[in-house]
Scaffold this motif. Structure first.
Motif, PDB file in Angstrom:
ATOM      1  N   GLY A   1       0.779  -1.239   0.000  1.00 55.61           N
ATOM      2  CA  GLY A   1       0.000   0.000   0.000  1.00 55.61           C
ATOM      3  C   GLY A   1       0.804   1.280   0.000  1.00 55.61           C
ATOM      4  N   LYS A   2       2.105   1.214  -0.253  1.00 52.60           N
ATOM      5  CA  LYS A   2       2.958   2.401  -0.225  1.00 52.60           C
ATOM      6  C   LYS A   2       3.484   2.775  -1.611  1.00 52.60           C
ATOM      7  N   GLY A   3       3.073   2.016  -2.631  1.00 47.62           N
ATOM      8  CA  GLY A   3       3.518   2.296  -3.988  1.00 47.62           C
ATOM      9  C   GLY A   3       4.906   1.773  -4.320  1.00 47.62           C
ATOM     10  N   PHE A   4       5.499   0.995  -3.416  1.00 47.30           N
ATOM     11  CA  PHE A   4       6.860   0.491  -3.660  1.00 47.30           C
ATOM     12  C   PHE A   4       6.931  -0.414  -4.887  1.00 47.30           C
ATOM     13  N   MET A   5       5.963  -1.336  -5.018  1.00 49.13           N
ATOM     14  CA  MET A   5       6.058  -2.286  -6.125  1.00 49.13           C
ATOM     15  C   MET A   5       5.806  -1.601  -7.464  1.00 49.13           C
ATOM     16  N   LEU A   6       4.899  -0.669  -7.526  1.00 46.94           N
ATOM     17  CA  LEU A   6       4.691   0.063  -8.782  1.00 46.94           C
ATOM     18  C   LEU A   6       5.968   0.797  -9.177  1.00 46.94           C
ATOM     19  N   GLU A   7       6.600   1.446  -8.219  1.00 45.32           N
ATOM     20  CA  GLU A   7       7.871   2.136  -8.460  1.00 45.32           C
ATOM     21  C   GLU A   7       8.938   1.151  -8.947  1.00 45.32           C
ATOM     22  N   ALA A   8       8.999  -0.026  -8.323  1.00 49.19           N
ATOM     23  CA  ALA A   8      10.001  -1.031  -8.683  1.00 49.19           C
ATOM     24  C   ALA A   8       9.732  -1.626 -10.063  1.00 49.19           C
ATOM     25  N   VAL A   9       8.474  -1.937 -10.368  1.00 49.84           N
ATOM     26  CA  VAL A   9       8.139  -2.541 -11.661  1.00 49.84           C
ATOM     27  C   VAL A   9       8.394  -1.547 -12.795  1.00 49.84           C
ATOM     28  N   LYS A  10       7.971  -0.311 -12.622  1.00 46.89           N
ATOM     29  CA  LYS A  10       8.202   0.691 -13.675  1.00 46.89           C
ATOM     30  C   LYS A  10       9.695   0.870 -13.944  1.00 46.89           C
TER      31      LYS A  10
ATOM     32  N   LEU B   1      -1.884  -3.069 -10.442  1.00 50.98           N
ATOM     33  CA  LEU B   1      -0.485  -2.649 -10.496  1.00 50.98           C
ATOM     34  C   LEU B   1       0.067  -2.796 -11.912  1.00 50.98           C
ATOM     35  N   ILE B   2      -0.139  -3.951 -12.529  1.00 49.83           N
ATOM     36  CA  ILE B   2       0.469  -4.207 -13.833  1.00 49.83           C
ATOM     37  C   ILE B   2      -0.126  -3.294 -14.895  1.00 49.83           C
ATOM     38  N   ARG B   3      -1.411  -3.004 -14.784  1.00 52.45           N
ATOM     39  CA  ARG B   3      -2.035  -2.049 -15.721  1.00 52.45           C
ATOM     40  C   ARG B   3      -1.482  -0.643 -15.499  1.00 52.45           C
ATOM     41  N   ASN B   4      -1.329  -0.243 -14.229  1.00 46.71           N
ATOM     42  CA  ASN B   4      -0.780   1.081 -13.921  1.00 46.71           C
ATOM     43  C   ASN B   4       0.678   1.221 -14.349  1.00 46.71           C
ATOM     44  N   ALA B   5       1.368   0.098 -14.476  1.00 40.21           N
ATOM     45  CA  ALA B   5       2.768   0.124 -14.919  1.00 40.21           C
ATOM     46  C   ALA B   5       2.884   0.213 -16.437  1.00 40.21           C
TER      47      ALA B   5
END
Length: 193
Positions: free
Chosen positions: A121-130, A159-163
């Protein structure tokens, strides 16, 4: 945005950083941190991860996995990145991997990822995937990255769509997860540069 690290820590082969995170291919010397991460998250990851036996959660087994990661990384078959917050570099909070790397006419890979239960819930994975996708395209010269996600894993689908990934189709009984063969939705992200 990311920056490739000119200097790596003693337990890293390769690393890059984002605003908040450091992602690195780790050496066997990081086995304590890696094992701690998997043991801490064993129950939490169970519902989404491939089926593992008890040995998987031991230092001996994780050292073997790190050795295999090293060999496959230098053979350009996998890009196995562990994630830490830059403010706490001694505690792993996740992993993003590009695996089944194909060269030649394909220049593609599959992405997989998981995150610590307490880092959600902190946006870490979106940041990491991008950032991982950017590094894959710019530094490793890949053309296509694929992702496969269970249809009931709404967080990962979002997440994957947002990336930037686009949905391609549906894979029946695609992967063995938590003792069952699970369907997955397939996605891809293309390097348009």
């Amino acid at each position: 945005m990311y920056s490739i690290c000119e200097r790596t820590f003693r337990d890293e082969w390769f690393a890059f950083e984002t605003d908040r995170l450091r992602l690195a291919v780790l050496k066997k010397s990081a086995v304590d941190k890696v094992t701690d991460y998997y043991v801490r998250n064993r129950q939490f990851h169970r519902q989404w991860s491939q089926t593992h036996n008890d040995d998987y959660f031991t230092k001996k087994e994780q050292k073997a996995y790190l050795k295999n990661d090293e060999i496959c990384f230098f053979d350009e078959m996998i890009i196995p990145l562990y994630i830490v917050e830059k403010t706490n570099p001694n505690k792993i909070i996740g992993r993003v991997s590009l695996f089944n790397v194909s060269r030649g006419g394909m220049q593609s890979a599959i992405i997989g990822y998981h995150l610590d239960e307490h880092a959600q819930g902190k946006g870490f994975m979106l940041e990491a995937v991008k950032a991982t996708c950017e590094v894959a395209f710019d530094y490793f010269r890949l053309h296509r990255i694929e992702a496969y996600i269970m249809p009931h894993n709404q967080k990962s689908l979002n997440l994957i769509r947002n990336a930037g990934f686009e949905e391609d189709g549906y894979k029946r009984k695609f992967m063995h997860i938590n003792g069952e063969w699970e369907d997955h939705v397939s996605f891809s992200y293309l390097n348009e540069k």
